[in-house]
Design an enzyme around this catalytic site. Structure first.
Site, mmCIF file in Angstrom:
data_model
loop_
_atom_site.group_PDB
_atom_site.id
_atom_site.type_symbol
_atom_site.label_atom_id
_atom_site.label_comp_id
_atom_site.label_asym_id
_atom_site.label_seq_id
_atom_site.Cartn_x
_atom_site.Cartn_y
_atom_site.Cartn_z
ATOM 1 N N ASP A 168 0.827 -1.207 0.000
ATOM 2 C CA ASP A 168 0.000 0.000 0.000
ATOM 3 C C ASP A 168 0.866 1.264 0.000
ATOM 4 O OD1 ASP A 168 -3.069 -1.053 0.989
ATOM 5 O OD2 ASP A 168 -1.375 -2.349 1.424
ATOM 6 N N ASP A 195 -1.702 -2.732 -4.018
ATOM 7 C CA ASP A 195 -2.013 -1.304 -3.922
ATOM 8 C C ASP A 195 -0.753 -0.493 -4.185
ATOM 9 O OD1 ASP A 195 -4.640 -1.904 -3.522
ATOM 10 O OD2 ASP A 195 -4.775 -1.076 -1.510
ATOM 11 N N TYR A 198 -2.101 4.066 -6.277
ATOM 12 C CA TYR A 198 -3.318 4.767 -5.884
ATOM 13 C C TYR A 198 -3.769 5.761 -6.952
ATOM 14 C CZ TYR A 198 -3.333 2.561 -1.340
ATOM 15 O OH TYR A 198 -3.399 1.624 -0.347
ATOM 16 N N ASN A 233 -6.805 -4.037 -4.417
ATOM 17 C CA ASN A 233 -8.069 -3.483 -4.899
ATOM 18 C C ASN A 233 -7.874 -2.194 -5.691
ATOM 19 O OD1 ASN A 233 -7.441 -2.782 -2.001
ATOM 20 N ND2 ASN A 233 -8.973 -1.193 -2.407
ATOM 21 N N HIS A 318 -2.996 -9.677 -0.951
ATOM 22 C CA HIS A 318 -3.336 -8.310 -0.549
ATOM 23 C C HIS A 318 -4.197 -8.259 0.707
ATOM 24 C CE1 HIS A 318 -3.750 -4.036 -0.805
ATOM 25 N NE2 HIS A 318 -5.073 -4.112 -0.865
ATOM 26 N N HIS A 328 -11.352 -3.172 7.279
ATOM 27 C CA HIS A 328 -11.317 -4.401 6.472
ATOM 28 C C HIS A 328 -11.384 -5.673 7.313
ATOM 29 C CE1 HIS A 328 -10.403 -1.660 3.267
ATOM 30 N NE2 HIS A 328 -9.231 -1.344 3.774
ATOM 31 N N VAL A 356 -4.811 -3.314 5.019
ATOM 32 C CA VAL A 356 -5.024 -2.560 6.251
ATOM 33 C C VAL A 356 -3.813 -1.665 6.470
ATOM 34 C CG1 VAL A 356 -5.391 -2.699 8.737
ATOM 35 C CG2 VAL A 356 -6.417 -4.409 7.224
ATOM 36 N N HIS A 357 -4.033 -0.381 6.658
ATOM 37 C CA HIS A 357 -2.932 0.587 6.728
ATOM 38 C C HIS A 357 -2.361 0.666 8.144
ATOM 39 C CE1 HIS A 357 -4.930 2.617 3.000
ATOM 40 N NE2 HIS A 357 -4.412 1.430 2.748
#
Length: 479
Positions: A168, A195, A198, A233, A318, A328, A356-357
């Protein structure tokens, strides 16, 4: 015991003490109370120097490499030329400025809404030797550019290797901090957890423009060492309002994977072997229920794993299967229900995910006894299960996922919402070091560090030593 090992153990114990100085206990593991500095979470402006277009007419840009075969003796080199196709040839050799070999690739482009991409080149360079530094040159005339990469050690249970784990990423100032920290970590290959750019947070032509800027952003690392790709995603880019309905369109044009080498018919799931690791890439957003192509492929690939050659079995995807963040939560349940028994049966060592960040590491647990009508419904300790690690904290513009579920579940060992990356150091067939690096720490500081023993080889070693001790006691063996 050797002095070096004692020193390493002392260092790890000291790190553990420092971590415990600012954490609080949950019902099982640790939830960090560290408060990070609030940096801006917006994308770096297009005119910033880290996104700069290289000098020269039609100069190659967005250069990146990935493993090009099953066993690490090939690389796929990819780049973009903006003005015209130009040459898809790679010149390479083992000495700087001396290129004794060449390979020719392919070139194509695509459109997204009214955006027309540059000319995207992919060139397979194969037949390489292990543990050699290769120099390569792409482009034409005064606009040509030169880079290098190092091939991995041979496939061997004791080949040491360090993987970087990034997910991410995006292209914010936090992303830049993560990338700069990673480049100081000693990592030799990135396992990317999905990810990427973005770019889908933009509209119309800006989607493609932000893919271009991200390609230039990662070039400082990805042109010099392989990045192993998985899709998230934000790569789907389903935008029917502008006529774009083909999933993963930009991703599949820009990033190549060696899926054919592992008998996969889809570039979104595949496997490679590198040093002492067998790495499997799964696609969270492709069908994976029973009898789907991904299901059949994974079943067969797990049978191909040879722990005598690659004792460490790693899976990347992911969407996390176990996650105690509010963000999530349980989105990976469908894949868990289908594949978790296989993960336990084949004793997968690590499963890395993003999405998940935040950062989170689990204990070895499983929930394979549960079904909708019977069975224990909570995960339980299982020595045959993987360790699940979420590393979706690299810095994108959506910010951090700071809301963890309370109380902390018993399967969760450590969790913190800060930007960073992980490294996995495979020392030999018996030992591996997992580290998580918080961006606000210095190069040598790890916010979470764990030593793992390989369950096959470490247990075999213990049994052999016990037998040797018994034989020695009986006077049957001399040491």
């Amino acid at each position: 015991m050797a002095f070096g090992l004692w020193f390493t153990l002392f260092e790890l114990l000291l790190k553990l003490f420092l971590i415990l100085a600012f954490v609080k206990k949950g019902s099982a593991g640790i939830t960090s109370t560290f408060t990070r500095t609030k940096w801006q979470s917006f994308d770096i402006p297009l005119d910033h120097k880290v996104l700069a277009i290289p000098n020269g007419y039609n100069a190659p840009q967005q250069v990146h490499i990935t493993q090009g075969d099953y066993d690490g003796k090939a690389v796929m080199i990819s780049w973009v030329t903006a003005d015209k196709p130009g040459s898809s040839r790679v010149q390479y050799g083992t000495s700087e400025n001396k290129y004794d070999f060449k390979a020719d690739g392919t070139v194509a482009n695509y459109t997204f809404y009214n955006y027309k991409s540059g000319y995207i080149h992919h060139c397979l360079v194969d037949g390489l030797e292990y543990e050699i530094k290769y120099y390569y040159k792409i482009g034409e005339g005064h606009s040509s550019r030169e880079f290098w990469f190092q091939t991995p050690p041979k496939i061997d249970p004791d080949s040491p290797f360090t993987f970087g784990i990034i997910g991410d990423l995006g292209q914010t100032y936090n992303s830049l901090s993560t990338l700069e920290h990673y480049m100081q970590s000693g990592g030799q290959t990135v396992l990317f957890l999905g990810d990427l750019s973005y770019a889908d947070r933009y509209q119309y032509n800006d989607v493609g423009i932000r893919w271009d800027s991200w390609g230039r952003f990662i070039e400082r690392s990805a042109a010099y060492q392989p990045w192993i790709w998985s899709a998230g995603n934000h790569e789907i880019e389903y935008m029917p309002d502008v006529g774009e309905v083909l999933p993963f369109k930009s991703f599949l044009h820009r990033f190549s994977t060696p899926h054919l080498a592992s008998r996969s018919k889809n570039p979104l799931w595949y496997a490679i072997r590198r040093a002492s690791a067998h790495i499997i890439v799964l696609s969270s957003y492709s069908p994976h229920v029973k009898y789907t192509p991904q299901w059949f492929w994974l079943r067969d690939e797990l049978k191909r794993v040879d722990r005598k050659k690659t004792p460490w079995l790693i899976i990347i995807m992911h969407v996390p299967i176990y996650n105690s963040n509010q963000a999530h939560f349980m989105e990976g349940e469908s894949m868990r229900a289908v594949f978790e028994r296989w993960f336990v049966r084949h004793r997968v060592d690590f499963i890395f995910a993003g999405h998940v960040h935040a950062y989170e590491r689990s204990y070895r647990i499983s929930n394979i006894r549960y079904n909708v009508s019977s069975g224990y419904r909570y995960p339980v300790p299982n020595k045959s299960a993987p360790v699940y690690v979420t590393v979706g904290d690299a810095g994108n513009q959506e910010g951090l996922a700071g809301r963890f579920r309370d109380p902390q579940p018993e399967y969760s060992a450590f969790r913190e919402a800060s930007y960073g990356h992980s490294t996995l150091e495979l020392k030999n067939r018996t030992h591996a070091f997992l580290n998580w690096h918080r961006n606000e720490d210095g190069q040598k500081v790890h916010a979470d560090s764990v030593i793992f023993l390989n369950r096959r080889w470490a247990s075999n070693l213990r049994r052999r030593r016990l037998k040797e001790d018994q034989l020695k006691a009986r006077g049957k063996i001399d040491f």
